[in-house]
Scaffold this active site. Structure first.
Site, short mmCIF file in Angstrom:
data_model
loop_
_atom_site.label_atom_id
_atom_site.label_comp_id
_atom_site.label_asym_id
_atom_site.label_seq_id
_atom_site.Cartn_x
_atom_site.Cartn_y
_atom_site.Cartn_z
N SER A 172 0.85 -1.19 0.00
CA SER A 172 0.00 0.00 0.00
C SER A 172 0.89 1.23 0.00
O SER A 172 2.07 1.16 0.35
CB SER A 172 -0.89 0.00 1.25
OG SER A 172 -1.53 1.24 1.44
N TYR A 185 -1.43 -1.02 10.72
CA TYR A 185 -1.56 -1.31 9.29
C TYR A 185 -0.38 -0.73 8.52
O TYR A 185 0.26 -1.42 7.71
CB TYR A 185 -2.87 -0.75 8.76
CG TYR A 185 -3.11 -1.01 7.29
CD1 TYR A 185 -3.54 -2.25 6.85
CD2 TYR A 185 -2.91 -0.01 6.34
CE1 TYR A 185 -3.76 -2.50 5.50
CE2 TYR A 185 -3.12 -0.24 4.99
CZ TYR A 185 -3.55 -1.49 4.58
OH TYR A 185 -3.76 -1.73 3.25
N LYS A 189 2.59 -2.67 6.43
CA LYS A 189 2.81 -2.43 5.00
C LYS A 189 4.22 -1.91 4.73
O LYS A 189 4.80 -2.18 3.67
CB LYS A 189 1.74 -1.48 4.46
CG LYS A 189 0.34 -2.07 4.45
CD LYS A 189 0.26 -3.35 3.63
CE LYS A 189 -1.13 -3.93 3.59
NZ LYS A 189 -1.20 -5.17 2.76
#
Length: 300
Positions: A172, A185, A189
């Site tokens: 991402s 998160y 990533k």
């Protein structure tokens, strides 16, 4: 080699690489065939994973589909079979190392050696750090990055033996830029991007140039993982747009796939900005989505 010659070689390589990129911009690149390749896609029961599966089905790949959602992965497999391809559906928890290894052994016996893997399974818990439960942080890392390690470790030996394969990491833009209320998160990533870059370098050092690597880095995608996402500077992407870029990148062996592509320029330029200017730019983006803040759901 003499250091001066090495520097000269570096400069020549840089110039050649930029000229090559310029030529590729105007001349379409040749796409490789994935027909007959055994393709493992995790998180295939919905979103990017499902759409990616359909694209490989159109190209006559043999599909191995994983998802923790039994109904979702079986629906995806059924749609692929309508296109006349072989699709094997497995219910697998990509946060469970033992289950991953057991399922891969089953795939090897029932289907064969996987030659392309799309490590797509992911999870996210939008919340401020203090409202995020310990088990949510653990689960985020187990699915978003540790699963990549276990799957890749198990599949690499057969790829290395043949010097043939493709390992795709779905990361991402959050793997390049920290976003408030998405700390676990983003951290996972960042790790995924590092995994891709490290693996790419290691395969090159080992001389396994036939094993390709790609890393997908989109901005916010409308998959339902984050509710009501919006930004001022970037579009909220639809799944089909992201998957088109992903498939194109895989077929042309592109290492980093940014969606939209110009986000790469933004990320590079931001590295040269003073910290205060970077903070202002982050506020200008006005990224918003539903998140748990202080144990209450708010738009952030």
């Amino acid at each position: 080699m003499n250091i001066i010659l090495e520097i000269l070689l570096l400069l020549i390589t840089i110039i050649y690489s930029y000229l090559e990129s310029l030529v590729k911009f105007f001349i379409p690149q040749r796409r490789k065939s994935v027909a007959g390749e055994i393709v493992l896609i995790t998180g295939a029961g919905h979103g990017i994973g499902r759409q990616t599966t359909y694209e490989f089905a159109k190209r006559q790949s043999i599909l191995v589909l994983w998802d923790i959602n039994k109904r979702g992965v079986e629906e995806t497999a059924a749609e692929c079979r309508k296109l006349g391809v072989t699709a094997h559906a497995y219910v697998v928890d990509c946060s469970n190392r033992e289950e991953i290894y057991r399922s891969l052994n089953q795939v090897k016996k029932e289907v064969g050696d996987v030659t392309i893997v799309v490590n797509n399974a992911g999870t996210v818990y939008p919340a401020d750090l203090l409202s995020t439960k310990d088990e949510e942080i653990t689960k985020t890392f187990e699915v978003n990055i540790l699963g990549h390690f276990w799957i890749t470790k198990a599949l690499l030996p057969s790829m290395m033996e043949r010097n043939h394969g493709h390992i795709v990491t779905v990361a991402s833009v959050c793997g390049h830029e920290g976003i408030p209320y998405l700390i676990p998160y983003c951290s996972s990533k960042f790790a995924a991007v590092g995994f891709h870059r490290g693996l790419t370098s290691e395969l090159q050092a080992l001389g396994k140039t036939g094993i390709k690597t790609s890393c997908l880095c989109p901005v916010f995608v409308n998959t339902g993982f984050t509710k009501n996402p919006s930004t001022r500077l970037w579009p909220v992407l639809e799944t089909d747009e992201v998957v088109r870029s992903l498939i194109d990148g895989i077929l042309t062996n592109k290492k980093m796939i940014f969606v939209p592509s110009y986000i790469n320029i933004f990320l590079r330029l931001q590295k040269f900005l003073p910290e205060r200017a970077s903070a202002i730019l982050n506020r200008m983006q006005n990224i918003q989505f539903e998140a748990v803040v202080g144990h209450k759901i708010k738009m952030k």
